[in-house]
Design a protein around this motif. Structure first.
Motif, short mmCIF file in Angstrom:
data_model
loop_
_atom_site.label_atom_id
_atom_site.label_comp_id
_atom_site.label_asym_id
_atom_site.label_seq_id
_atom_site.Cartn_x
_atom_site.Cartn_y
_atom_site.Cartn_z
N ALA B 153 0.83 -1.21 0.00
CA ALA B 153 0.00 0.00 0.00
C ALA B 153 0.86 1.25 0.00
O ALA B 153 0.60 2.20 -0.75
CB ALA B 153 -0.92 -0.02 1.21
N THR B 154 1.91 1.25 0.83
CA THR B 154 2.76 2.43 0.90
C THR B 154 3.42 2.71 -0.44
O THR B 154 3.49 3.85 -0.89
CB THR B 154 3.83 2.23 1.98
OG1 THR B 154 3.19 1.89 3.20
CG2 THR B 154 4.65 3.47 2.16
N ALA B 155 3.90 1.64 -1.06
CA ALA B 155 4.59 1.84 -2.34
C ALA B 155 3.62 2.35 -3.40
O ALA B 155 3.98 3.18 -4.24
CB ALA B 155 5.22 0.53 -2.80
N THR B 156 2.38 1.89 -3.35
CA THR B 156 1.42 2.32 -4.35
C THR B 156 1.05 3.79 -4.17
O THR B 156 0.76 4.49 -5.12
CB THR B 156 0.15 1.46 -4.29
OG1 THR B 156 0.55 0.10 -4.13
CG2 THR B 156 -0.64 1.58 -5.54
N LEU B 157 1.10 4.22 -2.91
CA LEU B 157 0.81 5.62 -2.63
C LEU B 157 1.76 6.54 -3.39
O LEU B 157 1.45 7.69 -3.67
CB LEU B 157 0.95 5.84 -1.12
CG LEU B 157 0.28 7.04 -0.50
CD1 LEU B 157 -1.20 7.00 -0.78
CD2 LEU B 157 0.53 7.06 0.99
N ALA B 158 2.94 5.99 -3.74
CA ALA B 158 3.93 6.77 -4.49
C ALA B 158 3.32 7.39 -5.74
O ALA B 158 3.74 8.44 -6.19
CB ALA B 158 5.09 5.86 -4.90
N TYR B 451 -4.36 -0.52 -8.66
CA TYR B 451 -2.99 -1.01 -8.66
C TYR B 451 -2.72 -2.01 -7.56
O TYR B 451 -1.88 -2.88 -7.68
CB TYR B 451 -2.03 0.17 -8.53
CG TYR B 451 -1.11 0.24 -9.68
CD1 TYR B 451 -1.61 0.59 -10.92
CD2 TYR B 451 0.23 -0.07 -9.56
CE1 TYR B 451 -0.79 0.62 -12.01
CE2 TYR B 451 1.06 -0.04 -10.65
CZ TYR B 451 0.55 0.31 -11.86
OH TYR B 451 1.36 0.32 -12.94
N MET B 452 -3.44 -1.86 -6.42
CA MET B 452 -3.14 -2.77 -5.32
C MET B 452 -4.32 -3.69 -5.01
O MET B 452 -4.35 -4.34 -3.98
CB MET B 452 -2.72 -1.98 -4.08
CG MET B 452 -3.73 -0.98 -3.59
SD MET B 452 -2.87 0.15 -2.48
CE MET B 452 -4.09 0.33 -1.22
#
Lengths: 211, 511
Positions: B153-158, B451-452
């Motif tokens: 989730a954190t990476a997708t927030l990018a 994406y996630m």
């Protein structure tokens, strides 16, 4: 050339040693061609990559000039655009060689090496080559017109090299098409390794190991 | 259905189908579009002469100064990654918060946000964050599902936190559509929407999502502390004041860099391209500072000189200005030499070039796709279909969002932005009451969610590729669910409270 290779492949599949010999010899020739294309595009791509540093440094120079001295240099700004265009157009073929163009790999990632080779073969033949050659074809009159008047920037203090900038479009297309030819050669080599030892031996081994 | 429109529909189907074969997206888009142009020409459904517009379009991309921000932001992100600034950040922050239950997870989110701000390319971000953080979390007994979910989730927030690459491209495409929509309505002095608008618009929703993620982790720490155990303090590590100093040392520079870059864009001091150039140079200087045994003065000379120039430019004499400029230029030249010697520079330019080339190749392929789609009358068809949906503008937007959500499973954000927006955005933006910034942010959050979203979200595949073997696909799918729920909740809130996206840009830039 592609037709020749397909004919060669068909003949080899149905004939004896003599044809195997012919195939192995032409295979070596085509592999050498693919290597040459790879080297050309790698050299061009590596050189174009340093445009990235140029963009950063020139971009910073523009900021300093604008915010500190209050001057804007159209000449400088246009050279950044030129570097950027050269960066992504000239490096596209190299990026293809390095596998940098994103694929939808839901299936491709898990496909067998032979399947991947088929996909690359068909993709290069029916998607890449027509696309790249069409860009080259349709951009020629556009670039020709620009060369005919040695087109310069619309700004008086801009760079007088717009015709060179536009030439990057067919250059991009032709380099990409060349890399497509290399991709076809490699894919055929993986699908039909030459029956006689030589340059293809390694390919065969790796395929046996992978599949 | 008339033949041209039938061809347009078939073209979309063919592209989607062939993409699955796994040939590079840019070339698939271009090749299929070309084939349908030829088909259209043979059947008389389309004038092939339209393709003569392609070189002009490509030239437009080449001379677009907004898109120039893309390689600059990528350079900045890759340089920060190569010099391991992000890794240090996580390590020190983990030590600071680690003693609390859930503390490590919270540091992962916070560092991920900082990293994201410097990156904006999902695939790369998820790999970096996963490689740095997953082993640590597992070693300290974090719940596997929670660890995997947090990372994904954190990476997708990018993707949606400024200065994400996606927002730059989205801004550029939306602006084209917005202008087209207004021209179609007969407004000949159209308003525009800029990349800065989108950055400002994404800030509040993005930070809200960060806050929701943190709240969720805090709730887990309260309700199931065993899932997020505290890290036992390392007796050898510094603590007390020394720890705070270390964290500050690791954090101050990168945080400052990102604040300067984003801040100068948001307050309208610099264009995104200019700020990105400063950010890329800043990343070079920071990287130079971290080389062991290298002289420190070039980086300091560059940073101090630049700050002095910006602060004092109006008040000091010309000669001093020139001296400062020389100090900055000299420091920068030496710093570039240092990062080159340390082996950071060559991989950075290589990676930057290949990513930029990849993005622009897709843009070129998608340009041909749009040309042919339009040539076959596909845009009129989409226009009519959207106008005939029940529910007016809301119904049309809902349908587009759903379509984009599904496309997110197979296509990258770049492809969706290049292919879908030129087709659907002009009719949507021509409808009454549709704000372009709000629409853009909705699209961005929507894409990020898809994406996630299991089972096909690309982030999950990227994570699967780099996660240690004890994490199974099931762990990832289950772990992401709470975060997907948070995303959907945020989308609903954004739908009913458009102000979340439009308030900040309006306050900063008026209108």
């Amino acid at each position: 050339m592609v037709m020749v290779m397909i004919v060669v492949v068909v003949i080899v599949r149905h004939a004896g040693l003599r044809f195997a010999l012919v195939y192995s010899m032409s295979f070596a020739y085509f592999t050498a061609l693919a290597d040459r294309i790879d080297r050309l595009n790698t050299a061009i791509g590596r050189a174009a990559a340093w445009c990235a540093l140029a963009i950063v440094l020139l971009g910073f120079a523009v900021v300093l000039l604008r915010y500190v001295l209050g001057v804007g240099s159209i000449w400088l700004q246009e050279s950044i655009l030129y570097a950027h265009a050269a960066l992504f157009l000239l490096a596209a073929a190299w990026t293809l060689k390095e596998g940098g163009h994103v694929r939808v790999d839901v299936f491709y990632a898990h496909a067998a090496p032979r399947t991947k080779a088929w996909i690359d073969l068909f993709g290069a033949l029916f998607l890449l080559l027509p696309f790249a050659l069409a860009i080259a074809w349709f951009s020629l009159p556009y670039v020709e017109r620009s060369w005919a008047i040695l087109e310069r920037s619309r700004e008086t203090s801009g760079l007088p090299l717009v015709f060179l900038l536009k030439t990057l479009i067919p250059a991009f297309a032709l380099l990409l098409a060349l890399q497509g030819v290399a991709q076809i050669i490699r894919a055929v080599g993986r699908l039909v390794p030459p029956p006689l030892a030589g340059e293809g031996a390694e390919d065969r081994r790796s395929e046996a190991g992978g599949g | 259905m008339p033949l041209p429109e039938l061809l347009a529909v078939l073209m979309v189907v063919a592209v989607c189908g062939l993409l699955f074969a796994g040939y590079p997206v840019a070339l698939t888009l271009g090749g299929v579009s070309l084939a349908f142009a030829a088909l259209g020409h043979i059947t008389g459904a389309m004038d092939i002469g339209l393709i003569y517009a392609l070189p002009q379009r490509i030239f437009g991309v080449m001379t677009n100064t907004v898109l120039l921000a893309i390689p600059l932001f990528i350079f900045m992100g890759v340089m920060l990654e190569r010099s391991r600034i992000a890794e240090d950040l996580l390590e020190t922050m983990g030590r600071l918060f680690g003693a609390l239950p859930g503390g490590l997870g919270i540091s992962v989110v916070l560092v991920g946000v900082l990293l994201a701000a410097a990156k904006g390319v999902v695939g790369a971000t998820v790999v970096t964050i996963a490689l740095i953080t997953l082993p640590t979390m597992l070693r300290h007994g974090y719940d596997k599902r929670l660890a995997a979910g947090t990372v994904a989730a954190t990476a997708t927030l990018a993707q949606i936190l400024p200065p994400a690459t996606v927002l730059v491209l989205l801004g550029d495409q939306l602006n084209n559509s917005f202008q087209a929509a207004q021209l179609a309505k007969g407004i000949f002095a159209p308003e525009s929407v800029s990349v800065s608008d989108l950055f400002a618009g994404a800030l509040v929703p993005g930070l809200t999502l960060v806050a929701l993620y943190l709240l969720f982790l805090a709730a887990v720490a309260l309700l199931r502390p065993s899932a997020v155990p505290p890290i036992p303090p390392d007796p050898a590590a510094p603590h007390g004041f020394a720890l705070v100093a270390q964290v500050a040392g690791a954090m101050v520079a990168p945080v400052l860099l990102i604040v300067v870059v984003l801040g100068s864009i948001l307050i309208g001091l610099a264009t995104p391209t200019e700020a990105a150039a400063v950010g890329a140079v800043g990343a070079i200087l920071l990287a130079a500072l971290r080389i062991k045994g290298a002289a420190r003065w070039p980086a300091y000379s560059g940073v101090v000189g630049f700050l002095a120039l910006i602060a004092l430019r109006a008040t000091i004499p010309q000669t001093l200005l020139m001296a400062l400029m020389l100090a900055v230029a000299g420091g920068l030249v030496f710093a570039v030499h240092q990062v080159w010697r340390a082996g950071y520079l060559a991989p950075t330019v290589t990676k930057t070039t290949q990513m930029t080339s990849m993005i622009f190749a897709i843009l070129i392929g998608a340009t041909l796709f749009s040309l042919v789609f339009r040539g076959l009358g596909g845009d009129d068809m989409v226009h009519r279909a959207l106008a005939n949906l029940p529910g007016g503008a809301a119904g049309a937007i809902l349908a587009v969002m759903l379509a984009m959500f599904l496309l997110g499973f197979v296509m990258d954000a770049f492809e969706i932005i290049f292919v879908v927006i030129p087709i659907v955005a002009p009719p949507l933006l021509a409808m009454p009451g549709v704000d372009p910034i709000w629409l853009g942010i909705m699209m961005a959050v929507n894409l990020q969610t898809s994406y996630m979203h299991p089972p096909l979200g690309p982030t999950l595949f990227f994570l699967r590729g780099v996660a240690p073997p004890e994490i199974t696909t099931r762990h990832i799918y289950v772990g992401i669910i709470p975060f997907v729920l948070i995303q959907l909740f945020a989308l609903v809130v954004l739908w009913f409270v458009p102000g979340l996206a439009t308030w900040l840009p309006r306050m900063l830039y008026g209108g």
